[in-house]
Design an enzyme around this catalytic site. Sequence first.
Site, PDB file in Angstrom:
ATOM      1  N   ASP A  13       0.671  -0.908  -0.117  1.00 15.50           N
ATOM      2  CA  ASP A  13      -0.142  -0.195  -0.275  1.00 15.50           C
ATOM      3  C   ASP A  13       1.078   1.600  -0.377  1.00 15.50           C
ATOM      4  O   ASP A  13       1.913   1.476   0.077  1.00 15.50           O
ATOM      5  CB  ASP A  13      -0.323  -0.245   1.353  1.00 15.50           C
ATOM      6  CG  ASP A  13      -0.203  -0.185   2.527  1.00 15.50           C
ATOM      7  OD1 ASP A  13       0.678   1.374   2.987  1.00 15.50           O
ATOM      8  OD2 ASP A  13      -0.887  -1.189   3.053  1.00 15.50           O
ATOM      9  N   TYR A  17       4.182 -10.671   5.843  1.00 17.56           N
ATOM     10  CA  TYR A  17       3.261 -10.555   6.765  1.00 17.56           C
ATOM     11  C   TYR A  17       3.695 -11.438   7.950  1.00 17.56           C
ATOM     12  O   TYR A  17       4.160 -12.723   6.949  1.00 17.56           O
ATOM     13  CB  TYR A  17       1.942 -11.591   5.982  1.00 17.56           C
ATOM     14  CG  TYR A  17       1.195 -10.435   5.679  1.00 17.56           C
ATOM     15  CD1 TYR A  17       1.718  -9.100   5.888  1.00 17.56           C
ATOM     16  CD2 TYR A  17      -0.050 -10.752   4.794  1.00 17.56           C
ATOM     17  CE1 TYR A  17       0.846  -7.915   4.533  1.00 17.56           C
ATOM     18  CE2 TYR A  17      -1.193  -9.987   4.029  1.00 17.56           C
ATOM     19  CZ  TYR A  17      -0.723  -8.426   4.266  1.00 17.56           C
ATOM     20  OH  TYR A  17      -1.082  -7.423   3.742  1.00 17.56           O
ATOM     21  N   LYS A  37     -12.115  -3.870  -2.513  1.00 20.01           N
ATOM     22  CA  LYS A  37     -11.729  -1.883  -1.738  1.00 20.01           C
ATOM     23  C   LYS A  37     -10.341  -2.033  -2.503  1.00 20.01           C
ATOM     24  O   LYS A  37      -9.495  -2.970  -3.038  1.00 20.01           O
ATOM     25  CB  LYS A  37     -10.778  -1.765   0.019  1.00 20.01           C
ATOM     26  CG  LYS A  37     -10.056  -1.200   0.424  1.00 20.01           C
ATOM     27  CD  LYS A  37     -10.768  -1.424   1.661  1.00 20.01           C
ATOM     28  CE  LYS A  37      -9.309  -2.169   2.510  1.00 20.01           C
ATOM     29  NZ  LYS A  37      -9.915  -2.231   4.191  1.00 20.01           N
ATOM     30  N   LYS A  72      -6.335  -0.026  -3.112  1.00 20.27           N
ATOM     31  CA  LYS A  72      -5.311   1.405  -2.211  1.00 20.27           C
ATOM     32  C   LYS A  72      -5.032   2.141  -2.954  1.00 20.27           C
ATOM     33  O   LYS A  72      -4.707   2.063  -4.465  1.00 20.27           O
ATOM     34  CB  LYS A  72      -3.909  -0.298  -1.973  1.00 20.27           C
ATOM     35  CG  LYS A  72      -4.234  -1.109  -1.130  1.00 20.27           C
ATOM     36  CD  LYS A  72      -4.412  -0.358   0.777  1.00 20.27           C
ATOM     37  CE  LYS A  72      -5.016  -2.232   0.875  1.00 20.27           C
ATOM     38  NZ  LYS A  72      -4.809  -1.524   2.803  1.00 20.27           N
ATOM     39  N   ASP A 102      -8.944   2.855   0.465  1.00 26.02           N
ATOM     40  CA  ASP A 102      -7.762   2.619   1.355  1.00 26.02           C
ATOM     41  C   ASP A 102      -6.177   3.384   1.317  1.00 26.02           C
ATOM     42  O   ASP A 102      -5.482   3.426   0.496  1.00 26.02           O
ATOM     43  CB  ASP A 102      -7.821   1.476   2.154  1.00 26.02           C
ATOM     44  CG  ASP A 102      -6.832   1.535   3.220  1.00 26.02           C
ATOM     45  OD1 ASP A 102      -6.456   2.601   3.959  1.00 26.02           O
ATOM     46  OD2 ASP A 102      -6.657  -0.120   3.428  1.00 26.02           O
ATOM     47  N   GLU A 151     -10.190   5.076   3.734  1.00 20.22           N
ATOM     48  CA  GLU A 151      -9.928   4.135   4.888  1.00 20.22           C
ATOM     49  C   GLU A 151      -8.517   5.198   5.484  1.00 20.22           C
ATOM     50  O   GLU A 151      -7.915   5.460   4.448  1.00 20.22           O
ATOM     51  CB  GLU A 151      -9.575   2.849   4.507  1.00 20.22           C
ATOM     52  CG  GLU A 151      -9.346   2.199   5.466  1.00 20.22           C
ATOM     53  CD  GLU A 151      -9.610   0.480   5.553  1.00 20.22           C
ATOM     54  OE1 GLU A 151      -8.889  -0.237   6.292  1.00 20.22           O
ATOM     55  OE2 GLU A 151     -10.194  -0.047   4.453  1.00 20.22           O
ATOM     56  N   GLU A 209      -7.330  -0.313  12.368  1.00 22.95           N
ATOM     57  CA  GLU A 209      -6.296  -0.914  12.085  1.00 22.95           C
ATOM     58  C   GLU A 209      -5.407  -0.464  13.430  1.00 22.95           C
ATOM     59  O   GLU A 209      -4.818  -1.788  13.905  1.00 22.95           O
ATOM     60  CB  GLU A 209      -6.391  -1.468  10.953  1.00 22.95           C
ATOM     61  CG  GLU A 209      -5.555  -0.651  10.055  1.00 22.95           C
ATOM     62  CD  GLU A 209      -5.287  -0.862   8.825  1.00 22.95           C
ATOM     63  OE1 GLU A 209      -3.889  -1.482   8.616  1.00 22.95           O
ATOM     64  OE2 GLU A 209      -6.197  -0.620   8.164  1.00 22.95           O
ATOM     65  N   ASP A 238      -9.378  -4.366  15.637  1.00 29.76           N
ATOM     66  CA  ASP A 238      -8.721  -5.196  14.571  1.00 29.76           C
ATOM     67  C   ASP A 238      -8.397  -6.422  16.142  1.00 29.76           C
ATOM     68  O   ASP A 238      -8.395  -6.036  17.402  1.00 29.76           O
ATOM     69  CB  ASP A 238      -7.039  -4.594  14.504  1.00 29.76           C
ATOM     70  CG  ASP A 238      -6.659  -5.716  13.898  1.00 29.76           C
ATOM     71  OD1 ASP A 238      -5.815  -5.841  12.878  1.00 29.76           O
ATOM     72  OD2 ASP A 238      -5.593  -6.460  14.831  1.00 29.76           O
ATOM     73  N   HIS A 285     -11.291  -5.059  10.291  1.00 32.39           N
ATOM     74  CA  HIS A 285      -9.935  -5.257   9.534  1.00 32.39           C
ATOM     75  C   HIS A 285      -9.825  -6.187   9.966  1.00 32.39           C
ATOM     76  O   HIS A 285      -9.538  -7.580  11.214  1.00 32.39           O
ATOM     77  CB  HIS A 285      -8.787  -4.526   9.717  1.00 32.39           C
ATOM     78  CG  HIS A 285      -7.545  -4.464   9.308  1.00 32.39           C
ATOM     79  ND1 HIS A 285      -6.396  -5.093  10.665  1.00 32.39           N
ATOM     80  CD2 HIS A 285      -6.768  -4.145   8.278  1.00 32.39           C
ATOM     81  CE1 HIS A 285      -5.535  -5.141   9.279  1.00 32.39           C
ATOM     82  NE2 HIS A 285      -5.648  -4.444   8.087  1.00 32.39           N
ATOM     83  N   GLU A 300     -13.633  -7.548   5.943  1.00 29.28           N
ATOM     84  CA  GLU A 300     -12.918  -7.438   5.378  1.00 29.28           C
ATOM     85  C   GLU A 300     -12.571  -9.173   5.137  1.00 29.28           C
ATOM     86  O   GLU A 300     -12.053  -9.776   6.194  1.00 29.28           O
ATOM     87  CB  GLU A 300     -11.161  -7.154   6.111  1.00 29.28           C
ATOM     88  CG  GLU A 300     -10.703  -7.351   4.439  1.00 29.28           C
ATOM     89  CD  GLU A 300      -9.688  -5.592   4.611  1.00 29.28           C
ATOM     90  OE1 GLU A 300      -8.138  -5.354   4.077  1.00 29.28           O
ATOM     91  OE2 GLU A 300      -9.073  -5.325   5.690  1.00 29.28           O
TER      92      GLU A 300
END
Length: 437
Positions: free
Chosen positions: A25, A33, A217, A219, A247, A273, A302, A325, A352, A383
């Site tokens: 993003d 992650y 959604k 980015k 977002d 967002e 989030e 979150d 989120h 989401e």
Amino acid sequence: MLQKITHLTVRDVRFPTSLEQHGSDAMHMDPDYSAAYVVLDTDSGLRGFGLTFTLGKGTEIVVRAVQALAGLVVGKSLHHIVSNFRGFYRLLTSDGQMRWLGPEKGVIHLATAAILNAVWDLWARVEGKPLWKLLVDMDPKQIVSCIDFRYITDVLTEEEALGILVNAKEGKQQREDLMMNQGYPAYTTSCAWLGYSDQQLKQLCTDALQHGWTRFKVKVGADLEDDIRRCRLIRQMIGPSNTLMIDANQRWDVAEAISWVTRLAEVKPLWIEEPTSPDDILGHAAISKALAPLGIGVASGEQCHNRVMFKQFLQASALQFVQIDSCRLGSINENLAVLLMAHKFKVPVCPHAGGVGLCELVQHLILFDYICVSADLSGRMCEYVDHLHEHFTSPAVIQNAHYLTPKDPGYSCEMLESSVKRHEYPEGDVWKLQINK
């Protein structure tokens, strides 16, 4: 629930998602992650699993924070914890020395979430229920007893919280049946990460539409003209009747956010967002007021530190959509407070998710919200991001763009041991390969 917690392990688990720009993003261009992954062992052989989400570097800091809190958990029985869950929450968040690192924010709060998530998972496993069902079957007084109301009683008292839960009993079984039959409505973020090419966007949108997705959604925030082009492309792909959200992941100053989103109003986004700093409550309020005439709401949460900040966001009319979150706040205990406050202020909750295990976790919370708190699906969705679910023993299941209700006991965040070993940083095979490259 006499099981005694005998040991806590925490591991640094990372997935190299940056290689293919998954999760990219305007502020986080190369996320890997990751999770600080907690396992609680007990003297009965049952185990509880929990995690908190990170983006790669720094996960080792969260791991150390979990280790620093471990002494407050190990040696206690599950009964001791859940019979005074509010007290246990305060024990973790109010240690006379460690609270200086927060209090109730940042790395120490992420660590708190990982531990509490594991405790809740253990409790649900002992009861033989998925976490959402454990919550739904609880007496309202027991739910309220899990919440720390300190600092929020000017907005929500225990008596008010109890009243909300008692009033929601009407129609509760019908709502539970609906969720069992239909599931909870979801939206997808997987089609439009900032680093994806136009060809990827088109193909992913086409595939998503074929699978029944109607809420998308995108980015935004890196380049205005490119945002206009990409949003027009997505809107063209999904058609005028489907829902589009945008977002910015905290990219803009307040005036810049208003100007930028005004230029994107032509694609009719439902919300913008995280338009600015997640700490800027009055900035969000100013953006909300400016965009209201355009029919564009503001969503955030989030990276909202705690229930106190959510209280102020709601008091300031700064959000039209609350995004809880499951790993940023202090697990279910603190999220329960936010769900109840959002209901009082009549602001829909649209959690989120994504990352590592966030979909698996938060599905339980939003099911509880609908069945036992809000009793309303209008303007609400959760989401979904289609990455990394294959690494969990009970992955989230989507059908017709709805989360199906989890059936396995626990909080759905146990990872496959084979995946943990391969992705543990830096000794796992996946990272040895990356380092050798």
